[in-house]
Scaffold this active site. Structure first.
Site, PDB file in Angstrom:
ATOM      1  N   GLN A 122       0.993  -1.251   0.026  1.00 27.77           N
ATOM      2  CA  GLN A 122      -0.077  -0.027  -0.169  1.00 27.77           C
ATOM      3  C   GLN A 122       0.855   1.159   0.005  1.00 27.77           C
ATOM      4  OE1 GLN A 122      -3.709  -0.517   2.842  1.00 27.77           O
ATOM      5  NE2 GLN A 122      -1.875  -1.868   3.724  1.00 27.77           N
ATOM      6  N   ASP A 153       6.311   4.705  -1.221  1.00 29.25           N
ATOM      7  CA  ASP A 153       7.772   5.253  -1.056  1.00 29.25           C
ATOM      8  C   ASP A 153       8.689   4.583  -1.765  1.00 29.25           C
ATOM      9  OD1 ASP A 153       7.501   3.544   2.204  1.00 29.25           O
ATOM     10  OD2 ASP A 153       8.150   2.735   0.454  1.00 29.25           O
ATOM     11  N   HIS A 181      -1.487   1.284  -4.212  1.00 31.48           N
ATOM     12  CA  HIS A 181      -1.585   2.769  -4.206  1.00 31.48           C
ATOM     13  C   HIS A 181      -0.835   3.903  -4.922  1.00 31.48           C
ATOM     14  CE1 HIS A 181      -3.764   1.757  -0.111  1.00 31.48           C
ATOM     15  NE2 HIS A 181      -4.565   1.613  -1.086  1.00 31.48           N
TER      16      HIS A 181
HETATM   17  C1  BV8 Z   1     -11.701   2.803  -3.174  1.00 31.31           C
HETATM   18  C2  BV8 Z   1      -2.086   6.665  -1.432  1.00 31.31           C
HETATM   19  C3  BV8 Z   1     -13.645   2.661  -4.655  1.00 31.31           C
HETATM   20  C4  BV8 Z   1      -2.005   8.292  -1.136  1.00 31.31           C
HETATM   21  C5  BV8 Z   1      -3.647   5.714   0.143  1.00 31.31           C
HETATM   22  C6  BV8 Z   1     -15.320  -0.007   1.798  1.00 31.31           C
HETATM   23  C7  BV8 Z   1     -14.913  -0.497   0.488  1.00 31.31           C
HETATM   24  C8  BV8 Z   1     -14.306   0.197  -0.473  1.00 31.31           C
HETATM   25  C9  BV8 Z   1     -13.902   1.586  -0.004  1.00 31.31           C
HETATM   26  C10 BV8 Z   1     -14.091   2.133   1.000  1.00 31.31           C
HETATM   27  C11 BV8 Z   1     -14.920   1.354   1.942  1.00 31.31           C
HETATM   28  N1  BV8 Z   1     -14.874   2.067   3.308  1.00 31.31           N
HETATM   29  C12 BV8 Z   1     -14.313   3.171   2.852  1.00 31.31           C
HETATM   30  C13 BV8 Z   1     -13.761   3.447   1.747  1.00 31.31           C
HETATM   31  C14 BV8 Z   1     -13.233   4.389   1.166  1.00 31.31           C
HETATM   32  C15 BV8 Z   1     -11.596   4.264   1.219  1.00 31.31           C
HETATM   33  C16 BV8 Z   1     -11.383   3.932   2.797  1.00 31.31           C
HETATM   34  O1  BV8 Z   1     -10.902   2.569   2.900  1.00 31.31           O
HETATM   35  N2  BV8 Z   1     -11.129   4.724   3.791  1.00 31.31           N
HETATM   36  C17 BV8 Z   1     -10.939   4.178   5.185  1.00 31.31           C
HETATM   37  C18 BV8 Z   1     -10.036   5.311   5.694  1.00 31.31           C
HETATM   38  C19 BV8 Z   1     -12.146   3.637   6.018  1.00 31.31           C
HETATM   39  N3  BV8 Z   1     -10.986   3.661   0.514  1.00 31.31           N
HETATM   40  C20 BV8 Z   1     -10.731   4.439  -0.668  1.00 31.31           C
HETATM   41  O2  BV8 Z   1     -11.230   5.408  -1.132  1.00 31.31           O
HETATM   42  C21 BV8 Z   1     -10.072   3.530  -1.905  1.00 31.31           C
HETATM   43  N4  BV8 Z   1     -10.839   3.605  -2.921  1.00 31.31           N
HETATM   44  O3  BV8 Z   1     -12.178   1.959  -2.494  1.00 31.31           O
HETATM   45  O4  BV8 Z   1     -12.336   2.870  -4.418  1.00 31.31           O
HETATM   46  C22 BV8 Z   1     -14.688   3.314  -3.638  1.00 31.31           C
HETATM   47  C23 BV8 Z   1     -14.624   4.587  -3.554  1.00 31.31           C
HETATM   48  C24 BV8 Z   1     -15.309   5.296  -2.683  1.00 31.31           C
HETATM   49  C25 BV8 Z   1     -16.402   4.508  -1.737  1.00 31.31           C
HETATM   50  C26 BV8 Z   1     -16.457   3.100  -2.141  1.00 31.31           C
HETATM   51  C27 BV8 Z   1     -15.619   2.418  -2.853  1.00 31.31           C
HETATM   52  C28 BV8 Z   1      -8.474   4.161  -2.045  1.00 31.31           C
HETATM   53  C29 BV8 Z   1      -7.865   4.088  -0.746  1.00 31.31           C
HETATM   54  C30 BV8 Z   1      -6.321   4.392  -1.197  1.00 31.31           C
HETATM   55  C31 BV8 Z   1      -5.956   5.479  -0.400  1.00 31.31           C
HETATM   56  N5  BV8 Z   1      -4.758   6.023  -0.741  1.00 31.31           N
HETATM   57  N6  BV8 Z   1      -2.405   6.088  -0.108  1.00 31.31           N
HETATM   58  C32 BV8 Z   1      -0.892   8.615  -0.445  1.00 31.31           C
HETATM   59  O5  BV8 Z   1      -0.088   7.829  -0.047  1.00 31.31           O
HETATM   60  O6  BV8 Z   1      -0.756   9.899  -0.053  1.00 31.31           O
HETATM   61  S1  BV8 Z   1      -3.952   5.081   1.795  1.00 31.31           S
HETATM   62  C33 BV8 Z   1      -2.904   5.511   2.684  1.00 31.31           C
HETATM   63  O7  BV8 Z   1      -3.201   4.439   3.830  1.00 31.31           O
HETATM   64  C34 BV8 Z   1      -1.325   4.732   2.393  1.00 31.31           C
HETATM   65  O8  BV8 Z   1      -1.328   4.031   1.088  1.00 31.31           O
HETATM   66  C35 BV8 Z   1      -1.147   3.651   3.525  1.00 31.31           C
HETATM   67  O9  BV8 Z   1      -0.296   2.751   3.426  1.00 31.31           O
HETATM   68  C36 BV8 Z   1      -2.478   3.200   3.711  1.00 31.31           C
HETATM   69  C37 BV8 Z   1      -3.055   2.240   4.747  1.00 31.31           C
HETATM   70  O10 BV8 Z   1      -2.610   2.777   5.804  1.00 31.31           O
HETATM   71  P1  BV8 Z   1      -1.468   2.014   6.625  1.00 31.31           P
HETATM   72  O11 BV8 Z   1      -0.358   1.651   5.542  1.00 31.31           O
HETATM   73  O12 BV8 Z   1      -2.131   0.672   7.424  1.00 31.31           O
HETATM   74  O13 BV8 Z   1      -0.991   2.952   7.542  1.00 31.31           O
HETATM   75  P2  BV8 Z   1      -1.389   3.273   9.127  1.00 31.31           P
HETATM   76  O14 BV8 Z   1      -0.597   4.382   9.461  1.00 31.31           O
HETATM   77  O15 BV8 Z   1      -2.776   3.261   8.933  1.00 31.31           O
HETATM   78  O16 BV8 Z   1      -0.944   1.807  10.001  1.00 31.31           O
HETATM   79  C38 BV8 Z   1       0.464   1.790   9.954  1.00 31.31           C
HETATM   80  C39 BV8 Z   1       0.433   0.438  11.037  1.00 31.31           C
HETATM   81  O17 BV8 Z   1       1.739  -0.143  11.161  1.00 31.31           O
HETATM   82  C40 BV8 Z   1      -0.148   0.609  12.253  1.00 31.31           C
HETATM   83  O18 BV8 Z   1      -1.012  -0.772  12.476  1.00 31.31           O
HETATM   84  C41 BV8 Z   1       1.169   0.451  13.405  1.00 31.31           C
HETATM   85  O19 BV8 Z   1       0.641  -0.132  14.351  1.00 31.31           O
HETATM   86  C42 BV8 Z   1       2.167  -0.351  12.559  1.00 31.31           C
HETATM   87  N7  BV8 Z   1       3.207  -0.049  12.585  1.00 31.31           N
HETATM   88  C43 BV8 Z   1       4.182   1.095  12.866  1.00 31.31           C
HETATM   89  N8  BV8 Z   1       5.370   0.960  13.062  1.00 31.31           N
HETATM   90  C44 BV8 Z   1       5.706  -0.466  13.004  1.00 31.31           C
HETATM   91  C45 BV8 Z   1       4.474  -0.918  12.749  1.00 31.31           C
HETATM   92  N9  BV8 Z   1       4.387  -2.122  12.638  1.00 31.31           N
HETATM   93  C46 BV8 Z   1       5.507  -3.059  12.548  1.00 31.31           C
HETATM   94  N10 BV8 Z   1       6.735  -2.449  12.834  1.00 31.31           N
HETATM   95  C47 BV8 Z   1       6.757  -1.259  12.851  1.00 31.31           C
HETATM   96  N11 BV8 Z   1       8.075  -0.676  13.224  1.00 31.31           N
END
Ligand code: BV8
Ligand code: ZN
Length: 256
Positions: free
Chosen positions: A110, A113, A128
């Site tokens: 996802q 980078d 992504h």
């Molecule tokens: C879409 C690019 C059709 C941009 C990103 C249900 C079905 C379909 C869609 C949805 C749905 N419900 C809601 C939606 C809409 C939305 C969505 O999912 N929203 C969420 C917030 C609820 N999805 C979309 O819009 C997607 N499109 O489905 O199209 C559609 C559209 C609308 C409505 C219906 C259908 C598009 C999503 C893509 C968005 N773009 N990135 C950019 O980078 O600027 S998302 C962004 O979040 C990054 O790509 C990132 O990778 C991604 C996910 O986050 P994570 O990678 O998980 O990062 P996060 O910080 O959240 O977590 C880090 C984790 O690592 C934590 O758990 C932490 O504990 C852990 N961690 C930290 N340090 C460590 C570690 N683990 C191990 N070791 C460590 N050292």
């Protein structure tokens, strides 16, 4: 390292047994921004997340870019500058090692980078997009950024270009998502879910799909996530520490 150590050891034992029973065990990895934390790149959510100064929905959406392209571009330029100064970490390289042993077939990331690409991973699906690429929405031209302009560049066709990433509310590239779906449903015996909060769809769905097709789910994270309830093992710890330990033991097993 009590709970996570035993969990790590137990997961390795189960997989070693699987490797003794089944000739070619196919590993797939899904990664999120947590795998790049060890490289010094802030994650999206959590206390030092990227979003802390901004609201994701204010910036990573097509509406935000339309409303204020300069602000959105500056946020991406800021991130490009952070990412450009960082390097892949031991978790990225451990996945390269697993791939070199023909155990790990695909990485579905996802992250935008480029760290998996820079570490030498092959068969990489950047679902992504990639922050170092721009796209013209008028003529479709893709370009690689060699430096970070202060404002959105203008395409040869005269249109302002945008980062070639998937914003919230935008659909993922159909070919990439179809390929990713095929991989996790038919070419995955063990799914490694590394450093993702498991809340961004549609990728958040993938571990559940892999599970329904009989894959073993191994989650590497600092804490539990919505994926934990279906994970066969959740290995709590930094992926830059836990993934290399895991990979080394699996590769040694393959050596038999
Ligand atoms: C879409 C690019 C059709 C941009 C990103 C249900 C079905 C379909 C869609 C949805 C749905 N419900 C809601 C939606 C809409 C939305 C969505 O999912 N929203 C969420 C917030 C609820 N999805 C979309 O819009 C997607 N499109 O489905 O199209 C559609 C559209 C609308 C409505 C219906 C259908 C598009 C999503 C893509 C968005 N773009 N990135 C950019 O980078 O600027 S998302 C962004 O979040 C990054 O790509 C990132 O990778 C991604 C996910 O986050 P994570 O990678 O998980 O990062 P996060 O910080 O959240 O977590 C880090 C984790 O690592 C934590 O758990 C932490 O504990 C852990 N961690 C930290 N340090 C460590 C570690 N683990 C191990 N070791 C460590 N050292
Ligand atoms: Zn153009």
């Amino acid at each position: 390292m009590t709970f996570e150590k035993s969990n790590l050891d137990n997961s390795i034992k189960i997989i070693q047994n699987l490797m003794r029973k089944k000739k070619a065990v196919k590993f797939v990895a899904i990664t999120g921004s947590g795998i790049s934390k060890g490289s010094g790149i802030p994650t999206f959510r959590g206390k030092d997340g990227l979003w802390k100064n901004y609201n994701a929905m204010d910036l990573a959406t097509p509406q935000a870019f339309k409303r204020n392209p300069q602000l959105v571009w500056e946020w991406y330029a800021w991130r490009i500058d952070i990412i450009s100064s960082k390097k892949p970490n031991s978790a990225h390289y451990a996945l390269v090692d697993l791939q070199k042993k023909n155990l790990l077939n695909y990485i579905i990331t996802q992250n935008v980078d480029s760290l998996h690409f820079r570490s030498g991973s092959k068969n990489l699906l950047e679902v992504h997009g990639n922050i170092f690429r721009t796209r013209c929405e008028n003529c479709g031209k893709l370009s690689l950024l060699t430096e970070t302009p202060k404002e959105p560049p203008i395409c040869d066709c005269g249109t302002m270009v945008r980062p070639d990433v998937v914003w919230f509310g935008e659909t993922l590239d159909q070919k990439i998502i179809t390929k990713a779906y095929e991989i996790i449903s038919s070419e995955c015996d063990v799914l490694l879910v590394i450093g993702t909060s498991g809340i961004v769809y549609p990728i958040a769905e993938f571990p559940f799909i892999a599970k329904s097709h009989g894959a073993l789910i191994l989650e590497f994270n600092l804490e539990k996530t919505p994926i934990s309830r279906i994970a066969d093992f959740t290995i709590i710890g930094k992926s830059e520490e836990m993934v290399p330990i895991f990979v080394e033991k699996i590769i040694n097993e393959k050596a038999y």
